[in-house]
Design an enzyme around this catalytic site. Structure first.
Site, short mmCIF file in Angstrom:
data_model
loop_
_atom_site.label_atom_id
_atom_site.label_comp_id
_atom_site.label_asym_id
_atom_site.label_seq_id
_atom_site.Cartn_x
_atom_site.Cartn_y
_atom_site.Cartn_z
N CYS A 212 0.84 -1.20 0.00
CA CYS A 212 0.00 0.00 0.00
C CYS A 212 0.87 1.25 0.00
CB CYS A 212 -0.94 -0.01 1.19
SG CYS A 212 -0.14 -0.15 2.80
N HIS B 146 1.91 4.99 9.75
CA HIS B 146 0.98 3.95 9.28
C HIS B 146 0.03 3.52 10.38
CE1 HIS B 146 -0.45 0.35 7.26
NE2 HIS B 146 0.26 0.66 6.18
#
Length: 482
Positions: free
Chosen positions: A292, A319
């Protein structure tokens, strides 16, 4: 002294706009279900949108485009599209309306303009639908299931046929999987219909049977028993990461290609719209959609590298916590990840710097990277601290990235935001791989060092990149107008 319109006139104007949005929704639905033509508005999905959401999209477009469009202009273009002979396609209705508005047309001229703008559509080969199997049904697997079912349309594209799990599919498990697909704490309820078919076993999604297959090993499965042929296997388990392990999928009868939803070793790592054309689709059967984070930063880095050049830099990823961390303090094989995920900021490693080099070879050895896991369940931020080759300004950088979000081959991947109040929860549900936080852009006094803040929905945005790559490697590539 200025005079505002009366309340009654304001109500009348809003009612006209609302009715136009309702009519637009009917056209969007007809084109999608009956002709496999998807209309979007500056990349944003229109299908299943509420009238108020469509009006809001049109209002927000004024912040990005030089000449804003309105709902009546947009509806007129959609009505002409509905009357036109169309092949399966994805058409940006916002951009098409904007292009038309820049010219002065009679009704007949407007129809001719649309015909000319979309002339390449009819040169597309007829789409051949492809069967898809989801190997694993975790966070990414369930989002892919939602998107595959919502994108079934006229049935001429990717078709979800089965879901493979490594545990037994008893009645309790099947009901649980149906519930997890139907409801989601982050992304909300799935608006489609989900029924558990215990006897088969299967999930019946929007009236379509999706088989549930239990298997300990990929090679034990015969997909043809379920009527599945030449399938794309999307492995989202994370259990198999290299070419040898992933090749086990191809031993299954009915399997044709494999796509890993994680970085892979010994296989092409692809960020769609950045390096998808570097891989020979005839030579390779196994592909990786990278991570991602790689999907979020690669489009931005590609724009910068191809224009002003990058000397070196550092990537810091903020994150959201993930399922591989502990909910409470406990043993963990990796440093720090054993501490309670929802209570701590956790420094951990990331391979983003090296992974980008696989996608953009010119950046090999130029980037370092690290990550901090933070107590939010979804929504992440990449901070790009870069030394560049050409002097620049904040305005130059933002103009460059804004242009990339509106024109060229990265419009699906890059979203440009001028929102001074943007926070992580705002970007959840964004289909773009990267959201540029323009107000946060920093450029040093000498113009040679820049700091960019790039948001990304590490679940939803990434899932859309997986979908785009899936269409590419299977050849189910619709004509697109952006």
């Amino acid at each position: 002294m200025s005079h505002k319109p009366s309340f009654d006139l304001e109500i009348k104007s809003y009612r006209e706009q609302h009715n136009a949005a309702v009519n637009l929704i009917q056209i969007v639905s007809n084109l999608w279900y009956n002709h496999a033509v998807e209309l979007v508005f500056f990349r944003n999905r229109l299908f299943d949108a509420k009238p108020s959401a469509i009006l809001n999209l049109i209002q927000e477009s004024a912040l990005l485009t030089d000449e804003p469009v309105d709902i009546l202009d947009t509806l007129q273009i959609a009505q002409l599209l509905e009357k036109s002979p169309l092949s399966p396609a994805r058409i940006d209705l916002g951009k098409l309306t904007l292009q038309a508005k820049k010219k002065t047309f009679s009704a007949n001229d407007l129809h001719n303009f649309i015909t000319v703008e979309l002339q390449d559509m009819h040169q597309q080969e007829k789409l051949k639908p492809r069967d898809v199997v989801l190997y694993g049904f975790g966070r990414i697997g369930r989002l892919l299931a939602r998107e595959l079912m919502l994108n079934t349309g006229a049935g001429q594209q990717l078709r979800l046929r089965a879901i493979v799990t490594r545990d037994v599919n008893d009645s309790k498990s099947i009901l649980k999987r149906a519930a997890l697909l139907k409801t989601d704490s982050i992304h909300g309820a799935f608006e489609g219909d989900v029924q558990a078919d215990i006897a088969n076993p299967a999930l019946v999604i929007n009236g379509i049977t999706v088989h549930l297959i239990s298997a300990k090993q990929p090679e034990d499965i015969d997909y043809t028993v379920y009527g599945i042929e030449n399938a794309l296997i999307i492995d989202n388990t994370g259990a198999f990461r290299d070419a040898q392990e992933l090749s086990r999928h191809l031993k299954s009868k009915g399997a044709e290609q494999v796509l890993l939803t994680a970085p892979g070793k010994g296989v092409p790592n692809i960020v769609y719209a950045v390096n998808e054309n570097d891989s020979d689709l005839q030579k390779h059967k196994i592909f990786s959609a990278a991570s991602c984070t790689t999907n979020a930063i690669s489009p931005i880095l590609a724009v910068l590298e191809n224009t002003i050049g990058i000397d070196r830099g550092h990537i810091e990823t903020i994150h959201s916590y993930t399922n591989d961390q502990n909910l409470v303090d406990n043993m963990h094989k990796k440093s720090r990840r054993g501490r309670a995920a929802a209570l701590n900021m956790v420094i951990t490693e990331t391979g983003a710097g090296d992974a980008v080099a696989k996608v953009l070879p010119s950046l090999t050895g130029k980037l370092t990277s690290n990550a901090i896991r933070v107590p939010v369940p979804n929504g992440s931020l990449a901070i790009l601290n870069l030394q560049i080759k050409s002097k620049t300004t904040v305005n130059d950088i933002n103009t460059l990235l804004k242009k990339a979000s509106l024109q060229g081959n990265l419009v699906e991947q890059i979203m440009f935001s001028k929102n001074n109040e943007l926070v992580s929860s705002d970007i959840i549900g964004t289909s773009a791989a990267a959201i540029v936080d323009a107000p946060a852009t920093i450029v040093s006094a000498d113009g040679k060092n820049i700091v960019l803040y790039i948001w990304y929905d590490n679940e939803y945005g990434y899932s859309h990149q997986v979908m785009r790559l899936s269409r590419h490697i299977t050849g189910v590539r619709r004509y697109t107008y952006y």
